[in-house]
Design a protein around this motif. Structure first.
Motif, PDB file in Angstrom:
ATOM      1  N   HIS A 241     -11.204  10.065 -25.935  1.00  0.00           N
ATOM      2  CA  HIS A 241     -11.508   9.854 -27.076  1.00  0.00           C
ATOM      3  C   HIS A 241     -12.873   9.429 -27.415  1.00  0.00           C
ATOM      4  N   TYR A 242     -13.480  10.021 -28.585  1.00  0.00           N
ATOM      5  CA  TYR A 242     -14.657   9.113 -28.570  1.00  0.00           C
ATOM      6  C   TYR A 242     -14.792   7.969 -29.282  1.00  0.00           C
ATOM      7  N   PRO A 243     -15.560   6.733 -28.887  1.00  0.00           N
ATOM      8  CA  PRO A 243     -15.817   5.684 -29.682  1.00  0.00           C
ATOM      9  C   PRO A 243     -16.207   5.976 -31.219  1.00  0.00           C
ATOM     10  N   ASP A 244     -15.894   4.883 -32.113  1.00  0.00           N
ATOM     11  CA  ASP A 244     -16.320   4.862 -33.239  1.00  0.00           C
ATOM     12  C   ASP A 244     -17.772   5.237 -33.628  1.00  0.00           C
ATOM     13  N   LEU A 245     -18.480   4.692 -32.572  1.00  0.00           N
ATOM     14  CA  LEU A 245     -20.236   4.776 -32.598  1.00  0.00           C
ATOM     15  C   LEU A 245     -20.590   6.338 -32.856  1.00  0.00           C
ATOM     16  N   VAL A 246     -19.803   7.127 -32.574  1.00  0.00           N
ATOM     17  CA  VAL A 246     -19.892   8.858 -32.671  1.00  0.00           C
ATOM     18  C   VAL A 246     -19.998   9.007 -34.115  1.00  0.00           C
ATOM     19  N   TYR A 247     -18.919   8.488 -34.654  1.00  0.00           N
ATOM     20  CA  TYR A 247     -19.029   8.881 -36.208  1.00  0.00           C
ATOM     21  C   TYR A 247     -19.941   8.184 -36.884  1.00  0.00           C
ATOM     22  N   ASP A 248     -20.093   6.724 -36.446  1.00  0.00           N
ATOM     23  CA  ASP A 248     -20.828   6.061 -37.331  1.00  0.00           C
ATOM     24  C   ASP A 248     -22.172   6.564 -37.558  1.00  0.00           C
ATOM     25  N   VAL A 249     -22.819   7.125 -36.591  1.00  0.00           N
ATOM     26  CA  VAL A 249     -24.056   7.711 -36.563  1.00  0.00           C
ATOM     27  C   VAL A 249     -24.305   8.922 -37.907  1.00  0.00           C
ATOM     28  N   MET A 250     -22.847   9.479 -38.136  1.00  0.00           N
ATOM     29  CA  MET A 250     -23.213  10.516 -39.083  1.00  0.00           C
ATOM     30  C   MET A 250     -23.056   9.823 -40.496  1.00  0.00           C
ATOM     31  N   MET A 251     -22.269   8.666 -40.483  1.00  0.00           N
ATOM     32  CA  MET A 251     -22.273   8.009 -41.800  1.00  0.00           C
ATOM     33  C   MET A 251     -23.842   7.150 -41.942  1.00  0.00           C
ATOM     34  N   GLN A 252     -24.197   6.677 -41.171  1.00  0.00           N
ATOM     35  CA  GLN A 252     -25.515   6.202 -41.017  1.00  0.00           C
ATOM     36  C   GLN A 252     -26.649   7.013 -41.582  1.00  0.00           C
ATOM     37  N   HIS A 253     -26.484   8.452 -41.366  1.00  0.00           N
ATOM     38  CA  HIS A 253     -27.633   9.284 -41.683  1.00  0.00           C
ATOM     39  C   HIS A 253     -27.250   9.563 -43.065  1.00  0.00           C
ATOM     40  N   LEU A 254     -25.979   9.719 -43.575  1.00  0.00           N
ATOM     41  CA  LEU A 254     -25.684   9.944 -44.889  1.00  0.00           C
ATOM     42  C   LEU A 254     -26.288   8.897 -45.781  1.00  0.00           C
ATOM     43  N   ARG A 255     -25.812   7.503 -45.459  1.00  0.00           N
ATOM     44  CA  ARG A 255     -26.242   6.459 -46.202  1.00  0.00           C
ATOM     45  C   ARG A 255     -27.804   6.379 -46.437  1.00  0.00           C
ATOM     46  N   GLU A 256     -28.549   6.746 -45.242  1.00  0.00           N
ATOM     47  CA  GLU A 256     -29.973   6.663 -45.496  1.00  0.00           C
ATOM     48  C   GLU A 256     -30.476   7.748 -46.094  1.00  0.00           C
ATOM     49  N   LYS A 257     -29.962   8.838 -46.241  1.00  0.00           N
ATOM     50  CA  LYS A 257     -30.257   9.942 -47.061  1.00  0.00           C
ATOM     51  C   LYS A 257     -30.166   9.761 -48.660  1.00  0.00           C
ATOM     52  N   ARG A 258     -28.915   9.030 -48.931  1.00  0.00           N
ATOM     53  CA  ARG A 258     -28.649   8.485 -50.165  1.00  0.00           C
ATOM     54  C   ARG A 258     -29.265   7.328 -50.591  1.00  0.00           C
ATOM     55  N   LYS A 259     -29.970   6.708 -49.703  1.00  0.00           N
ATOM     56  CA  LYS A 259     -30.513   5.284 -49.681  1.00  0.00           C
ATOM     57  C   LYS A 259     -29.334   4.499 -50.337  1.00  0.00           C
ATOM     58  N   SER A 260     -28.013   4.397 -49.925  1.00  0.00           N
ATOM     59  CA  SER A 260     -26.856   3.760 -50.285  1.00  0.00           C
ATOM     60  C   SER A 260     -26.792   2.620 -49.065  1.00  0.00           C
ATOM     61  N   THR A 261     -26.573   1.618 -49.883  1.00  0.00           N
ATOM     62  CA  THR A 261     -26.101   0.187 -49.093  1.00  0.00           C
ATOM     63  C   THR A 261     -24.754  -0.119 -49.624  1.00  0.00           C
ATOM     64  N   SER A 262     -24.229   0.279 -50.722  1.00  0.00           N
ATOM     65  CA  SER A 262     -22.917  -0.429 -51.181  1.00  0.00           C
ATOM     66  C   SER A 262     -21.858   0.303 -50.407  1.00  0.00           C
ATOM     67  N   ASP A 263     -20.542  -0.286 -50.739  1.00  0.00           N
ATOM     68  CA  ASP A 263     -19.462   0.019 -49.844  1.00  0.00           C
ATOM     69  C   ASP A 263     -18.512   1.180 -51.011  1.00  0.00           C
ATOM     70  N   ASN A 264     -19.120   1.745 -51.794  1.00  0.00           N
ATOM     71  CA  ASN A 264     -18.640   2.475 -52.739  1.00  0.00           C
ATOM     72  C   ASN A 264     -18.193   3.716 -51.799  1.00  0.00           C
ATOM     73  N   LYS A 265     -17.240   4.325 -52.360  1.00  0.00           N
ATOM     74  CA  LYS A 265     -16.933   5.540 -51.509  1.00  0.00           C
ATOM     75  C   LYS A 265     -17.566   6.916 -52.032  1.00  0.00           C
ATOM     76  N   PHE A 266     -18.007   7.822 -51.227  1.00  0.00           N
ATOM     77  CA  PHE A 266     -18.467   9.072 -51.555  1.00  0.00           C
ATOM     78  C   PHE A 266     -17.372  10.126 -51.885  1.00  0.00           C
ATOM     79  N   ASP A 267     -17.501  11.156 -52.488  1.00  0.00           N
ATOM     80  CA  ASP A 267     -16.682  11.828 -53.269  1.00  0.00           C
ATOM     81  C   ASP A 267     -15.987  12.849 -52.115  1.00  0.00           C
TER      82      ASP A 267
END
Length: 284
Positions: A19-45
């Protein structure tokens, strides 16, 4: 019928022990946060998983979203997903890339692990444009096997050593597998050039091919073999041969011979399994 739609394929996929380690999924979330310029822990929809299988990848993202939708062409996979996942904030549908089960302009992140290259990319992109929010993101990911090392037991108080078995994996399994895929024009070929050709096929959205991630995972020979046979198309190829000359058996025997461990069991021969995780990101 394609192998991934055949009876029992969902249960077969679920036998994959690697199974993939969490790092594989974290890359996707990092790109989403960077696109949104989001640093908060608020959930996306809304998260949408295209080709979700049994929901394994989707589950990794649930802490970051208010709700999630998964769809797959396989009824077996969707049935299994519904039994394996909390349905309180997740919905699963049998659907295809030309009719994604999401509202217009509603999706924050659309993911697809090892599935988008099986789809009609033009229809897929058209639906992505419909369901994505204006600041939404599509994250496509695939995996290609890049090598294997054989781990040797420590001796004379020294630490464990390893030797490369890449040439054996390539000669006895990956090369004949690639030849088979070329003969039948299998979609997995798009992973074999690290998604470069697939990336060039995509039009209609802005796009970016991110750097690959190199993974190394310690597994047994038995687990590596099971990884391959848990993929229906790999299993179909291996089953073309009699059991005593099947590529996975020959490859395993050659690895044992290479390190003078012909009497060891598949469970006891330890390997370092190497793969590349491929990423493509799309947005409006």
């Amino acid at each position: 019928m394609e192998p991934w739609l055949s009876e029992g394929s969902a249960e077969l996929y679920a036998t994959n022990p690697i199974h993939y380690p969490d790092l594989v999924y974290d890359v996707m979330m990092q790109h989403l946060r960077e696109k949104r310029k989001s640093t908060s822990d608020n959930k996306f929809d809304v998260l949408l998983d295209a080709g979700c299988g049994n929901g394994e990848a989707l589950r990794k993202f649930l802490p970051y979203f208010q709700s999630a939708i998964g769809f797959d062409i396989s009824e077996e996979q969707i049935t299994l997903a519904k039994t394996m996942n909390d349905l309180a904030k997740t919905k699963y549908f049998v659907a295809r890339e030309n009719a994604m089960p999401a509202e217009n302009n509603s999706v924050d992140l659309l993911i697809s692990f090892g599935a988008a290259h099986y789809m009609d990319i033009d229809l897929f992109v058209a639906e992505c444009k419909r369901v994505l929010k204006d600041d939404g993101l599509v994250a496509l990911s695939g995996c290609s096997v890049s090598g294997v090392d054989v781990l040797l037991p420590p001796s004379n108080g020294e630490s464990s050593q390893s030797v490369s078995g890449n040439h054996i994996l390539e000669e006895y399994f990956l090369r004949p597998l690639h030849q088979y895929h070329s003969k039948v024009n299998h979609p997995y070929l798009k992973c074999c050039d690290n998604y470069r050709g697939f990336y060039n096929e995509i039009t209609g959205l802005k796009k970016y091919q991110a750097s690959d991630i190199d993974l190394e995972q310690n597994v047994s020979l038995a687990e590596m073999k099971q990884y391959f046979v848990s993929m229906p198309t790999f299993k179909v190829f291996n089953d073309l041969f009699d059991a005593d000359v099947a590529p996975l058996k020959v490859m395993g025997d050659k690895l044992k011979e290479y390190v003078n461990e012909t009497g060891i069991s598949d469970n006891d021969l330890r390997l370092k399994f190497k793969s590349k995780i491929l990423y493509i990101f799309l947005w409006k």
